[in-house]
Design a protein around this motif. Structure first.
Motif, short mmCIF file in Angstrom:
data_model
loop_
_atom_site.label_atom_id
_atom_site.label_comp_id
_atom_site.label_asym_id
_atom_site.label_seq_id
_atom_site.Cartn_x
_atom_site.Cartn_y
_atom_site.Cartn_z
N HIS A 268 0.85 -1.21 -0.05
CA HIS A 268 0.05 0.04 0.07
C HIS A 268 0.95 1.20 -0.05
CE1 HIS A 268 -2.63 -3.26 1.62
NE2 HIS A 268 -3.72 -2.52 0.93
N SER A 378 -0.52 -1.42 5.87
CA SER A 378 -1.85 -1.76 5.71
C SER A 378 -2.16 -3.11 5.75
CB SER A 378 -2.48 -0.83 4.67
OG SER A 378 -4.00 -1.04 4.72
N ASN A 409 -6.53 0.58 1.65
CA ASN A 409 -5.52 1.39 2.30
C ASN A 409 -5.77 2.00 3.74
OD1 ASN A 409 -3.34 2.86 3.24
ND2 ASN A 409 -2.45 3.32 1.20
N ARG A 412 -4.36 5.54 5.31
CA ARG A 412 -4.89 6.75 4.71
C ARG A 412 -6.35 7.20 5.13
NH1 ARG A 412 -4.47 7.47 -1.61
NH2 ARG A 412 -4.99 9.55 -0.71
N GLN A 413 -6.96 6.18 5.99
CA GLN A 413 -8.37 6.68 6.29
C GLN A 413 -8.39 7.31 7.58
OE1 GLN A 413 -10.11 6.14 3.56
NE2 GLN A 413 -8.26 5.18 2.50
N ILE A 511 2.03 12.13 1.29
CA ILE A 511 0.74 11.35 0.95
C ILE A 511 -0.30 11.74 1.36
CG2 ILE A 511 -0.34 9.07 0.92
CD1 ILE A 511 2.49 7.82 1.36
N LYS A 512 -1.48 12.07 0.49
CA LYS A 512 -2.76 12.61 1.31
C LYS A 512 -3.37 11.91 2.11
CE LYS A 512 -6.72 15.34 -0.27
NZ LYS A 512 -7.58 15.83 -1.22
N MET A 513 -3.71 12.27 3.37
CA MET A 513 -4.59 11.42 4.32
C MET A 513 -5.84 12.11 4.56
SD MET A 513 -2.30 9.17 5.33
CE MET A 513 -0.61 8.67 5.11
N SER A 514 -6.80 11.28 4.98
CA SER A 514 -8.10 11.77 5.28
C SER A 514 -8.05 12.54 6.41
CB SER A 514 -9.09 10.65 5.49
OG SER A 514 -9.35 9.74 4.31
N ASN A 543 -7.17 10.02 11.72
CA ASN A 543 -6.20 9.41 10.76
C ASN A 543 -4.94 8.89 11.66
OD1 ASN A 543 -3.46 10.00 9.25
ND2 ASN A 543 -5.24 9.07 7.98
#
Length: 682
Positions: A268, A378, A409, A412-413, A511-514, A543
């Motif tokens: 991931h 992940s 993944n 990232r959530q 890396i874009k995270m929620s 997150n």
């Protein structure tokens, strides 16, 4: 008098009508002339014709080009094919023509056009004549394409493929690089005359259908000596290779492929590449991609595609009918892709994966003093190498239909953080003066509600304890204490405090995270929701990386530092949120978090070590369909080394779904303990 006026008026009208008719005729003629030239595509003179001709190269409208020329014995189809193959083959675009001089039957001009190998510029002279309809047309032969080109010559483009850059961990261990695989194919002339049984055997070994293999063999280009590729297999599967070679006509050919040595452990994070599709070519025009290229499809392979792929080299030449080179039209040297070196420690990454590979969860590891991200895991996962070799339909369906969602993944959530949020509820209360760290707030038992207005709803906790201090509330992870703390703060102060910790903000990271949140609609309005939010439930979602960054405040005098993934030779911290906690309150809470791990009553004691001091907080969040019901539990553990001079300072946040039958957060603590034992003990 009136008769004269009428006669005069009548005479004026009779004069106006012919004028109107004349003007109308002129307009119609002009429109007809304009339409004729518009449809034909010509201009009024040779220069205009030439400009129109070259403009159609850019728009790839070869039929309109043909309408402007006298091509002699060259048919329309041959003209279109010749021009299309050359111009599109070299990646021609942005054609510009400049007229130098014009005679009655000729035009001198300069052309500049952009190709895959860079710009091509040349001077030329075009001749013109009139056709049977007395219209001026361009006299065409192959020299119009390039001055030295003849009808028997070929324009060829040679590609020198750029090597894709490697992805490396902090110790230069290869996480993505060049590997070897085997292309499996058939040579029809080597097959048995009745090869149906062999095809069935081959189909079973390769996970294909017999019809698919027969379809490949029946292609028009296939001869007895052809190698007909079917699929690619791993170089490590010696047993499969042996079985394949026992089938008549099978040939194995070594090929270079993108290789991921750690497969599932970093899938991931690293992602994978795949062959360019038609959609990719549309999305990336004029960027040097061809149908033979690969492109990053997920993870860091996609994020750093521009840096990793480099630029292939191209040489465009004119060759005569014997294949001898006449001239070089353009040359561009290749530039290999850059290597990307990460802060990731693959040994820690792999250790976390091995501990949690059967669980639905994720882990984040950081250096809490520098912000270096040491691991992003992940689970469950998938083997990225399968995507390189080619997934069968059954393999793809299995991955997509797996209820544990191996392609999802999780790092990232966002998830309900449970009790891992309690130190920050405490920090807000300390800052606002609604919590006294030395006060005994007394015992509330294991079930509590504010008053009867809550109906049948009670906040529950696992253990009763005494005295009811902040330290003990963290040691025993008391939900009631922190529900009261949130109510004493009130919704406005509580949510403002969480905003100060970066909730509802984008974490500055590659890396874009929620984004973490405390309410689905942005504000907490219900009293019970506020109480539940105080201990990390309600509608609070965090997150995992953001939660880890929040915990860096305990290692940096109350400031939260920015996480990063690209390696630096001299790492140093960059503050994201300064003074999220005061230094005084940071000291108080850090001591309390040490007790969570080192006090025998602490919920994190299973991770206690004699060689390294740790601090941290466990968490269990129960996901309920409605208040008063039971549901799925999420287990958390946030833990960090407290010595800034430690050889391997580390902050670790792990989350596992469905821990209700596994021992709750203790399940996560014990697995993280095994990881820390391996990492800190090495």
């Amino acid at each position: 008098m009136s008769r004269k006026r009428r006669r005069s008026s009548s005479r004026k009208k009779s004069m106006v009508l012919p004028v109107i008719l004349i003007v109308a005729v002129i307009v119609i003629i002009a429109a007809g002339v304009f339409l004729f030239f518009r449809l034909r595509g010509t201009g009024e003179n040779p220069s205009d014709i030439l400009k129109n001709y070259f403009s159609y190269i850019t728009s790839q409208d070869y039929e309109k080009m043909y309408n402007l020329v006298d091509a002699g014995d060259v048919s329309k189809d041959d003209f279109i094919s010749r021009n299309q193959n050359i111009y599109e083959g070299i990646g021609c675009s942005d054609v510009k023509v400049e007229i130098k001089s014009e005679e009655k039957d000729s035009v001198s001009y300069s052309v500049t056009l952009t190709t895959l190998a860079g710009e091509i510029s040349y001077d030329n002279t075009a001749r013109f004549t009139t056709d049977s309809e007395k219209e001026t047309v361009l006299v065409w032969d192959d020299s119009v394409i390039f001055p030295e080109l003849t009808s028997t010559d070929k324009v060829r483009i040679y590609t020198d493929e750029a090597a894709r850059g490697q992805i490396l961990d902090r110790n230069n261990v290869v996480l993505a690089g060049t590997g070897t695989a085997y292309s499996v194919g058939l040579v029809p002339g080597e097959m048995n005359e009745d090869h149906s049984a062999d095809v069935e055997t081959l189909a079973e070994l390769l996970g294909m259908t017999s019809d698919a293999i027969e379809s490949e063999l029946s292609q028009g280009w296939v001869t007895d000596d052809s190698f007909v590729p079917l699929t690619t297999i791993s170089a490590s599967d010696a047993d499969l290779r042996r079985q394949l070679l026992e089938v008549s006509g099978v040939m194995l050919s070594t090929v270079e492929v993108r290789n991921y040595p750690y497969g599932e452990a970093a899938a991931h994070l690293i992602g994978y590449v795949s062959s360019v599709t038609a959609e990719d070519l549309e999305e990336h025009p004029d960027e040097g991609y061809s149908s033979d290229s690969v492109i990053g499809k997920s993870g860091l392979e996609s994020l750093y595609e521009d840096e990793l792929r480099g630029q292939s080299g191209y040489t465009i030449v004119i060759e005569d009918e014997n294949g001898e080179q006449k001239s070089v039209l353009a040359y561009q040297e290749k530039t290999d892709g850059e290597d990307i070196r990460l802060t990731i420690d693959i040994t820690l990454q792999q250790s976390l994966y091995e501990q949690f590979q059967e669980d639905e969860g994720c882990s984040v590891a950081m250096n809490p003093y520098t912000g270096e991200v040491l691991a992003l895991v992940s689970t469950p996962s998938y083997d990225t190498n399968q995507f390189i070799l080619g997934l069968t339909t059954d393999q793809w369906d299995t991955l997509n239909n797996d209820e544990s969602q191996p392609l999802y993944n999780r790092f990232r959530q966002t998830f309900a953080p449970g009790s891992t949020l309690k130190p920050f509820t405490a920090a807000i209360g300390l800052a606002e003066g609604t919590i006294d760290p030395n006060q005994d707030y007394g015992s509330n038992g294991t079930s509590w509600q504010k008053d009867s207005s809550w109906g049948s709803y009670y906040v529950t906790t696992l253990q009763d304890y005494s005295p009811g201090t902040l330290e003990n509330a963290l040691i025993y992870s008391d939900n009631i204490f922190f529900a009261k703390a949130a109510l004493n703060l009130g919704a406005d102060k509580f949510t403002a405090g969480l905003d100060k910790f970066g909730f509802n903000q984008v974490v500055p990271f590659e890396i874009k995270m929620s984004q973490s949140q405390y309410d689905n609609d942005g504000s907490i309005t219900e009293e019970i929701q506020l109480a539940d939010s105080g201990y990390g439930q309600g509608q609070v979602l965090a997150n995992p990386l953001h939660l880890a960054v929040m915990y860096t405040a305990f290692s940096n005098n109350g400031s939260m530092i920015q996480p990063y993934l690209i390696y630096k030779d001299n790492p140093s911290a960059t503050v994201w949120i300064e003074n999220a906690i005061s230094q005084e309150n940071t000291s108080i809470l850090t001591e309390d978090l040490k007790s969570v791990v080192n006090n025998r009553a602490g919920s994190g004691y299973a991770a206690h070590r004699n060689d390294t001091e740790l601090a941290g907080k466990t968490g269990t969040a129960e996901l309920k369909s409605e208040q008063g019901t039971t549901g799925q539990e999420i287990g958390w553990f946030s833990v960090f080394t407290t010595d800034p001079n430690a050889t391997k300072p580390v902050l670790l946040v792990s989350m596992v779904e469905h821990v209700e039958d596994k021992g709750g957060s203790t399940y996560v603590v014990e697995k993280d303990d095994a990881v820390l034992d391996e990492y800190l003990g090495s």
